[in-house]
Design an enzyme around this catalytic site. Structure first.
Site, PDB file in Angstrom:
ATOM      1  CD  GLU A 124       2.185 -85.514  95.600  1.00 20.95           C
ATOM      2  OE1 GLU A 124       2.422 -84.766  96.570  1.00 20.95           O
ATOM      3  OE2 GLU A 124       2.672 -85.366  94.459  1.00 20.95           O
TER       4      GLU A 124
ATOM      5  CE  LYS B 141       6.060 -80.006  90.380  1.00 18.55           C
ATOM      6  NZ  LYS B 141       6.435 -81.270  91.014  1.00 18.55           N
TER       7      LYS B 141
END
Length: 358
Positions: free
Chosen positions: A57, A199
């Site tokens: 990414e 996360k």
């Protein structure tokens, strides 16, 4: 006898029709060269010859690490893929065109645009917008998120994508409906994602429940552990939440990906790779820091797409940069893991699951 033969032929015809329909609906819609999508020659050749390609990414560069640290990290991650036998396909948007495989000069140009308000953070929903503006003469740059990278990787026929951490259901998400598009992308795009879970400041139990609803297989690499283990929480190996499934090694992961594509299933897979033990931050420390950062974000009115950048910055400040070191270590470990899985997958017979004829 004739009637039975006719029924059998009719059944076979219907079965083949259904099989063909299911098979082709699992392929990307694009089947001809597309002006919005540019695939590097090296990537095109590698996909067509079943070589190990790993998607990377670019939001981590455009909206994560500052310049020139982001340039160095981009070079480092591509180097890790190559030294472990794979071919890196860094994905982003440059001058209004989606790029699958950025050359060194293009990568420098994109990373140098970090911090520029005109450099966009691109999820699936944003791709038509930024590419359409490019067609209209407004050529913008952008870094692709997990969802955006998955969508473009699939169009190119890439099956494996290595990244840092996944988005998820935010705390209080049952009221705010703040749920990352990464999760719905995994539910509709057959790309395997290797990350260090999601996360830590997200609602991990609800994230796993949402992925289950989306039909996404979730497994955690054993990484030397025996029996069950926690689903990792990005900066820490321990989340207190058991992983739905355990994956013993790269060979098992490749076999799972192969089976998924052979069946023509249209969902992605999440392979959680825990942060290396020497870089893992204790769960107790992270819980304390995250609670403070999340409270400050709410009090300051940071919601939606603005919430994550604010929380990440506060966590970095509160840990005096400890999470930055951990972040770098985990994304490097995930890229190495993803490349090893891609190497194992390349040993298996090619399975059609993409189309790079553009």
């Amino acid at each position: 006898m004739a009637l039975n033969k006719l029924c059998l032929q009719t059944w076979r015809g219907r079965f083949n029709s259904v099989l063909k329909r299911r098979y082709f609906t699992s392929l990307p819609a694009l089947t001809v060269k597309n002006p919005f999508l540019q695939i590097a020659d090296e990537i095109r050749e590698a996909i067509s010859t079943n070589k190990p390609v790993v998607a990377l990414e670019t939001t981590i560069y455009t909206h994560g690490f500052p310049y020139p640290e982001n340039t160095a990290l981009a070079s480092r991650l591509e180097s890790l893929v190559r030294t472990n036998g794979g071919i890196p396909a860094t994905i982003g948007v440059l001058h209004g065109t989606a790029r699958i495989g950025l050359d060194p000069e293009e990568l420098i140009e994109l990373t140098a645009s970090a911090g520029n308000p005109e450099t966009k953070k691109l999820s699936r929903r944003d791709l038509g917008y930024i590419l359409g503006l490019g067609m209209a003469g407004r050529n913008l740059n952008g870094g692709t998120t997990v969802a955006g990278t998955m969508a473009l990787a699939y169009l190119a026929g890439i099956k494996i994508f290595a990244t840092g951490g996944l988005g998820g259901v935010h705390r209080d998400g049952e009221n705010s409906m703040d749920i990352s598009a990464d999760l719905t992308e995994l539910g509709r795009t057959p790309v395997a994602v290797i990350s260090s879970g999601c996360k830590s400041f997200l609602d991990i139990p609800r994230t796993l429940e949402y992925l289950e609803t989306q039909g996404v297989g979730v497994g955690t690499f054993a990484d030397g552990r025996v029996g069950k283990a926690d689903f990792p929480a990005f900066w820490t190996r321990d989340s207190g939440i058991p992983s739905p499934l355990m994956i013993e090694d790269d060979n098992e992961a490749a076999a799972i990906i192969y089976a998924q594509h052979s069946l023509g299933l249209s969902t992605g897979m999440l392979f959680a790779n825990p942060i290396p033990e020497k870089h893992s931050i204790s769960k107790l420390q992270m819980d304390t820091v995250m609670a403070k950062a999340i409270q400050e974000a709410g009090a300051s009115g940071f919601v939606g797409s603005d919430n994550t950048p604010f929380v990440l910055k506060r966590i970095r400040d509160l840990t005096e940069g400890q999470t930055v070191t951990a972040n770098r270590a985990l994304v490097e470990a995930n890229v190495v893991r993803g490349t090893k899985v891609a190497m194992e997958l390349a040993k298996l017979p090619a399975v059609r699951g993409g189309n790079n004829d553009r």
